[in-house]
Design a protein around this motif. Structure first.
Motif, PDB file in Angstrom:
ATOM      1  N   ASP A  11       0.869  -1.180   0.000  1.00  0.00           N
ATOM      2  CA  ASP A  11       0.000   0.000   0.000  1.00  0.00           C
ATOM      3  C   ASP A  11       0.903   1.227   0.000  1.00  0.00           C
ATOM      4  O   ASP A  11       1.923   1.245   0.711  1.00  0.00           O
ATOM      5  N   TYR A  12       0.533   2.237  -0.794  1.00  0.00           N
ATOM      6  CA  TYR A  12       1.315   3.464  -0.857  1.00  0.00           C
ATOM      7  C   TYR A  12       0.400   4.660  -0.717  1.00  0.00           C
ATOM      8  O   TYR A  12      -0.703   4.662  -1.267  1.00  0.00           O
ATOM      9  N   GLU A  13       0.854   5.674  -0.015  1.00  0.00           N
ATOM     10  CA  GLU A  13       0.214   6.978  -0.039  1.00  0.00           C
ATOM     11  C   GLU A  13       1.257   7.953  -0.550  1.00  0.00           C
ATOM     12  O   GLU A  13       2.316   8.138   0.062  1.00  0.00           O
ATOM     13  N   LEU A  14       0.967   8.533  -1.716  1.00  0.00           N
ATOM     14  CA  LEU A  14       1.912   9.429  -2.362  1.00  0.00           C
ATOM     15  C   LEU A  14       1.830  10.824  -1.757  1.00  0.00           C
ATOM     16  O   LEU A  14       0.883  11.160  -1.050  1.00  0.00           O
ATOM     17  N   LYS A  15       2.816  11.651  -2.063  1.00  0.00           N
ATOM     18  CA  LYS A  15       2.859  13.033  -1.546  1.00  0.00           C
ATOM     19  C   LYS A  15       1.618  13.824  -1.942  1.00  0.00           C
ATOM     20  O   LYS A  15       1.210  14.719  -1.221  1.00  0.00           O
ATOM     21  N   ASP A  16       1.011  13.499  -3.105  1.00  0.00           N
ATOM     22  CA  ASP A  16      -0.200  14.208  -3.539  1.00  0.00           C
ATOM     23  C   ASP A  16      -1.477  13.590  -2.961  1.00  0.00           C
ATOM     24  O   ASP A  16      -2.563  13.872  -3.411  1.00  0.00           O
ATOM     25  N   TRP A  17      -1.324  12.721  -1.952  1.00  0.00           N
ATOM     26  CA  TRP A  17      -2.396  12.063  -1.204  1.00  0.00           C
ATOM     27  C   TRP A  17      -3.059  10.906  -1.959  1.00  0.00           C
ATOM     28  O   TRP A  17      -3.985  10.298  -1.435  1.00  0.00           O
ATOM     29  N   LEU A  18      -2.629  10.595  -3.161  1.00  0.00           N
ATOM     30  CA  LEU A  18      -3.177   9.437  -3.868  1.00  0.00           C
ATOM     31  C   LEU A  18      -2.813   8.184  -3.091  1.00  0.00           C
ATOM     32  O   LEU A  18      -1.669   8.022  -2.657  1.00  0.00           O
ATOM     33  N   ARG A  19      -3.794   7.293  -2.880  1.00  0.00           N
ATOM     34  CA  ARG A  19      -3.554   6.026  -2.186  1.00  0.00           C
ATOM     35  C   ARG A  19      -3.692   4.888  -3.183  1.00  0.00           C
ATOM     36  O   ARG A  19      -4.664   4.791  -3.912  1.00  0.00           O
ATOM     37  N   LEU A  20      -2.683   4.038  -3.188  1.00  0.00           N
ATOM     38  CA  LEU A  20      -2.683   2.823  -3.994  1.00  0.00           C
ATOM     39  C   LEU A  20      -2.608   1.669  -3.011  1.00  0.00           C
ATOM     40  O   LEU A  20      -1.698   1.619  -2.185  1.00  0.00           O
ATOM     41  N   THR A  21      -3.557   0.743  -3.083  1.00  0.00           N
ATOM     42  CA  THR A  21      -3.606  -0.316  -2.074  1.00  0.00           C
ATOM     43  C   THR A  21      -3.611  -1.702  -2.704  1.00  0.00           C
ATOM     44  O   THR A  21      -4.059  -1.892  -3.831  1.00  0.00           O
ATOM     45  N   ALA A  22      -3.103  -2.642  -1.935  1.00  0.00           N
ATOM     46  CA  ALA A  22      -3.098  -4.068  -2.272  1.00  0.00           C
ATOM     47  C   ALA A  22      -2.453  -4.360  -3.625  1.00  0.00           C
ATOM     48  O   ALA A  22      -2.916  -5.215  -4.377  1.00  0.00           O
ATOM     49  N   LEU A  23      -1.349  -3.660  -3.923  1.00  0.00           N
ATOM     50  CA  LEU A  23      -0.626  -3.943  -5.162  1.00  0.00           C
ATOM     51  C   LEU A  23       0.187  -5.221  -4.969  1.00  0.00           C
ATOM     52  O   LEU A  23       0.962  -5.330  -4.019  1.00  0.00           O
ATOM     53  N   PRO A  24       0.024  -6.212  -5.839  1.00  0.00           N
ATOM     54  CA  PRO A  24       0.768  -7.462  -5.684  1.00  0.00           C
ATOM     55  C   PRO A  24       2.258  -7.243  -5.922  1.00  0.00           C
ATOM     56  O   PRO A  24       2.649  -6.512  -6.833  1.00  0.00           O
ATOM     57  N   ARG A  25       3.078  -7.892  -5.094  1.00  0.00           N
ATOM     58  CA  ARG A  25       4.532  -7.779  -5.208  1.00  0.00           C
ATOM     59  C   ARG A  25       5.174  -9.128  -4.943  1.00  0.00           C
ATOM     60  O   ARG A  25       4.668  -9.925  -4.151  1.00  0.00           O
ATOM     61  N   VAL A  26       6.292  -9.377  -5.609  1.00  0.00           N
ATOM     62  CA  VAL A  26       7.156 -10.517  -5.323  1.00  0.00           C
ATOM     63  C   VAL A  26       8.560  -9.958  -5.141  1.00  0.00           C
ATOM     64  O   VAL A  26       9.021  -9.137  -5.942  1.00  0.00           O
ATOM     65  N   PHE A  27       9.229 -10.384  -4.086  1.00  0.00           N
ATOM     66  CA  PHE A  27      10.586  -9.934  -3.766  1.00  0.00           C
ATOM     67  C   PHE A  27      11.515 -11.137  -3.851  1.00  0.00           C
ATOM     68  O   PHE A  27      11.223 -12.187  -3.284  1.00  0.00           O
ATOM     69  N   VAL A  28      12.624 -10.969  -4.560  1.00  0.00           N
ATOM     70  CA  VAL A  28      13.650 -11.999  -4.651  1.00  0.00           C
ATOM     71  C   VAL A  28      14.954 -11.348  -4.201  1.00  0.00           C
ATOM     72  O   VAL A  28      15.441 -10.418  -4.840  1.00  0.00           O
ATOM     73  N   LEU A  29      15.490 -11.827  -3.083  1.00  0.00           N
ATOM     74  CA  LEU A  29      16.716 -11.274  -2.514  1.00  0.00           C
ATOM     75  C   LEU A  29      17.774 -12.362  -2.441  1.00  0.00           C
ATOM     76  O   LEU A  29      17.465 -13.503  -2.101  1.00  0.00           O
ATOM     77  N   ARG A  30      19.000 -11.988  -2.761  1.00  0.00           N
ATOM     78  CA  ARG A  30      20.147 -12.887  -2.581  1.00  0.00           C
ATOM     79  C   ARG A  30      20.983 -12.326  -1.454  1.00  0.00           C
ATOM     80  O   ARG A  30      21.293 -11.146  -1.425  1.00  0.00           O
ATOM     81  N   ASP A  31      21.364 -13.223  -0.544  1.00  0.00           N
ATOM     82  CA  ASP A  31      22.080 -12.826   0.658  1.00  0.00           C
ATOM     83  C   ASP A  31      23.527 -13.290   0.566  1.00  0.00           C
ATOM     84  O   ASP A  31      23.797 -14.402   0.134  1.00  0.00           O
ATOM     85  N   GLY A  32      24.452 -12.429   0.951  1.00  0.00           N
ATOM     86  CA  GLY A  32      25.866 -12.775   0.950  1.00  0.00           C
ATOM     87  C   GLY A  32      26.489 -12.448   2.292  1.00  0.00           C
ATOM     88  O   GLY A  32      25.814 -11.982   3.219  1.00  0.00           O
ATOM     89  N   ASP A  33      27.780 -12.675   2.406  1.00  0.00           N
ATOM     90  CA  ASP A  33      28.476 -12.436   3.668  1.00  0.00           C
ATOM     91  C   ASP A  33      28.451 -10.969   4.095  1.00  0.00           C
ATOM     92  O   ASP A  33      28.470 -10.660   5.281  1.00  0.00           O
ATOM     93  N   ALA A  34      28.408 -10.041   3.125  1.00  0.00           N
ATOM     94  CA  ALA A  34      28.434  -8.608   3.441  1.00  0.00           C
ATOM     95  C   ALA A  34      27.044  -7.983   3.435  1.00  0.00           C
ATOM     96  O   ALA A  34      26.904  -6.774   3.573  1.00  0.00           O
TER      97      ALA A  34
END
Length: 160
Positions: free
Chosen positions: A102-125
């Protein structure tokens, strides 16, 4: 600086089946917590110096400076944001999460329930690769170079 989690890999021992439980304390959860707090420094504390970032709208950044600049630009356009993780997997050094934003932009527009997928790779640093995918990208016929933000109906669509 590999990210600790409160449970082992969701791959079941001796099996290729996934345990679809939410993994608490994961790098995805921590990164989204920093973004939801609109805290660039907290997000940067999680990434490796050579991190790569790909956003929903196709923008890319490489290295700490590039990632910091892109995150700063993204967060500067928001009043608030909330991410919800609905499923998460952790095969080897990869963290994968499905969720909604969900996002609320600076101009007050609200965007809700936007589907997202996150893929993260983890390393030593820290996190070496962060990729964010969603269902609100521009259509293929509106393809552009990936250097500019996505704007629909005169409103900016958040990339994370």
């Amino acid at each position: 600086r590999r990210s600790p989690a409160r449970r082992d890999s969701p791959l079941r021992a001796g099996s290729r089946e996934y345990d679809r439980c939410i993994v608490t304390g994961s790098p995805v959860e921590r990164l989204l917590g920093a973004i939801d707090a609109l805290d660039v420094e907290a997000a940067m504390a999680l990434v490796a110096p050579d991190c790569r970032l790909l956003t929903v709208d196709g923008r890319r950044a490489e290295g700490a400076t590039g990632v910091r600049d892109l995150l700063t630009e993204f967060l500067s356009q928001l009043r608030s944001t909330v991410h919800r993780i609905t499923a998460e997997w952790h095969p080897e050094d990869v963290w994968i999460a499905e969720g909604e934003a969900d996002y609320e932009l600076k101009d007050w527009l609200r965007l809700t329930a936007l589907p997202r997928v996150f893929v993260l790779r983890d390393g030593d640093a820290g996190l070496t690769d962060v990729r964010v995918y969603g269902a609100h990208e521009q259509e293929l016929r509106d393809h552009r170079s990936g250097e500019s933000a996505t704007v629909v109906g005169g409103h900016w669509i958040p990339p994370l």
